[in-house]
Design an enzyme around this catalytic site. Sequence first.
Site, PDB file in Angstrom:
ATOM      1  N   ASP A  12     -36.544 -56.718 -15.673  1.00 13.62           N
ATOM      2  CA  ASP A  12     -37.443 -56.278 -14.609  1.00 13.62           C
ATOM      3  C   ASP A  12     -36.736 -56.272 -13.255  1.00 13.62           C
ATOM      4  O   ASP A  12     -35.873 -57.108 -12.989  1.00 13.62           O
ATOM      5  CB  ASP A  12     -38.655 -57.221 -14.563  1.00 13.62           C
ATOM      6  N   TRP A  17     -34.781 -53.522  -6.763  1.00 10.83           N
ATOM      7  CA  TRP A  17     -33.372 -53.702  -6.404  1.00 10.83           C
ATOM      8  C   TRP A  17     -32.880 -52.485  -5.620  1.00 10.83           C
ATOM      9  O   TRP A  17     -32.232 -52.625  -4.575  1.00 10.83           O
ATOM     10  CB  TRP A  17     -32.544 -53.884  -7.675  1.00 10.83           C
ATOM     11  N   GLU A  59     -46.897 -48.376 -21.288  1.00 11.43           N
ATOM     12  CA  GLU A  59     -47.519 -48.186 -19.968  1.00 11.43           C
ATOM     13  C   GLU A  59     -46.602 -47.438 -19.003  1.00 11.43           C
ATOM     14  O   GLU A  59     -47.066 -46.858 -18.017  1.00 11.43           O
ATOM     15  CB  GLU A  59     -47.899 -49.539 -19.351  1.00 11.43           C
ATOM     16  N   ASN A  60     -45.299 -47.450 -19.281  1.00 11.83           N
ATOM     17  CA  ASN A  60     -44.342 -46.818 -18.361  1.00 11.83           C
ATOM     18  C   ASN A  60     -44.478 -45.304 -18.283  1.00 11.83           C
ATOM     19  O   ASN A  60     -43.955 -44.674 -17.354  1.00 11.83           O
ATOM     20  CB  ASN A  60     -42.902 -47.181 -18.736  1.00 11.83           C
ATOM     21  N   ARG A  63     -45.613 -43.715 -14.966  1.00 10.08           N
ATOM     22  CA  ARG A  63     -44.747 -43.570 -13.800  1.00 10.08           C
ATOM     23  C   ARG A  63     -44.500 -42.097 -13.474  1.00 10.08           C
ATOM     24  O   ARG A  63     -44.822 -41.209 -14.256  1.00 10.08           O
ATOM     25  CB  ARG A  63     -43.411 -44.284 -14.053  1.00 10.08           C
ATOM     26  N   ARG A 176     -37.322 -63.358 -18.298  1.00 11.67           N
ATOM     27  CA  ARG A 176     -37.794 -62.231 -17.484  1.00 11.67           C
ATOM     28  C   ARG A 176     -37.207 -62.362 -16.086  1.00 11.67           C
ATOM     29  O   ARG A 176     -37.318 -63.419 -15.454  1.00 11.67           O
ATOM     30  CB  ARG A 176     -39.322 -62.193 -17.394  1.00 11.67           C
TER      31      ARG A 176
END
Length: 227
Positions: A12, A17, A59-60, A63, A176
């Site tokens: 994650d 980043w 779920e991605n 995006r 994670r």
Amino acid sequence: MSQVKHLAIIMDGNRRWAKNKGLPISEGHHQGYEKIKEVGKWCLDKGITTLTVYAFSIENWQRDKSEVDYLMNLLYRALTTEIEKFNQLEIKLKIIGSQENLSKKLIEAITMAENQTKNNNKGILNICLNYGGRLEIVEAIKKIIKKQIPIEEIDEKIVTENLWLAGQPEPDLIIRTSGEQRLSGFLTWESVYSELLFIDKYWPDFSQADLEKAIEIYQQRQRRFGK
């Protein structure tokens, strides 16, 4: 002293980043991709023979399309250009998840990559792609029904044998990155007795020292499995 044999990682923080560095989101994902290759080698050096990474959840798909397309192209590239490296390291590649909504060329690349690495025996890299923990359990139930297994014979062993990760050990440690402290549907069935470790660093900043520290923390814990 307990040894980590199966490490699972929720990678994650790629987007945050990149944002913090004023870079496009795609660069965050690119650096995250490069990090997986580094971590895989570190794991082998530490005697970790199974690595499972959460690459793309069901779920991605919500995006932005350009981001999803970039991720799918990145995965396709990995499956078609890295096979020689997998074979050199004798790593078996497994793609864990649903093939629904994946492109035909990506599905073909998955099949080819798995076939070309199936005889490697020094380690396994599981890439969770289009994956959801609840979906994995639902699909296992469908398999059990299709096999017409008598209801009185259905137990935890039967369910486990019909999961996408069937035949592999459950993760000893789940890490994670990015500071979030939840599993987000990652290995819902398999994680019940895994040790959990949450790290504040974003995934592209994860270092060899971080891995060594995680192993040290794991070895200091006592896994009782309810006993």
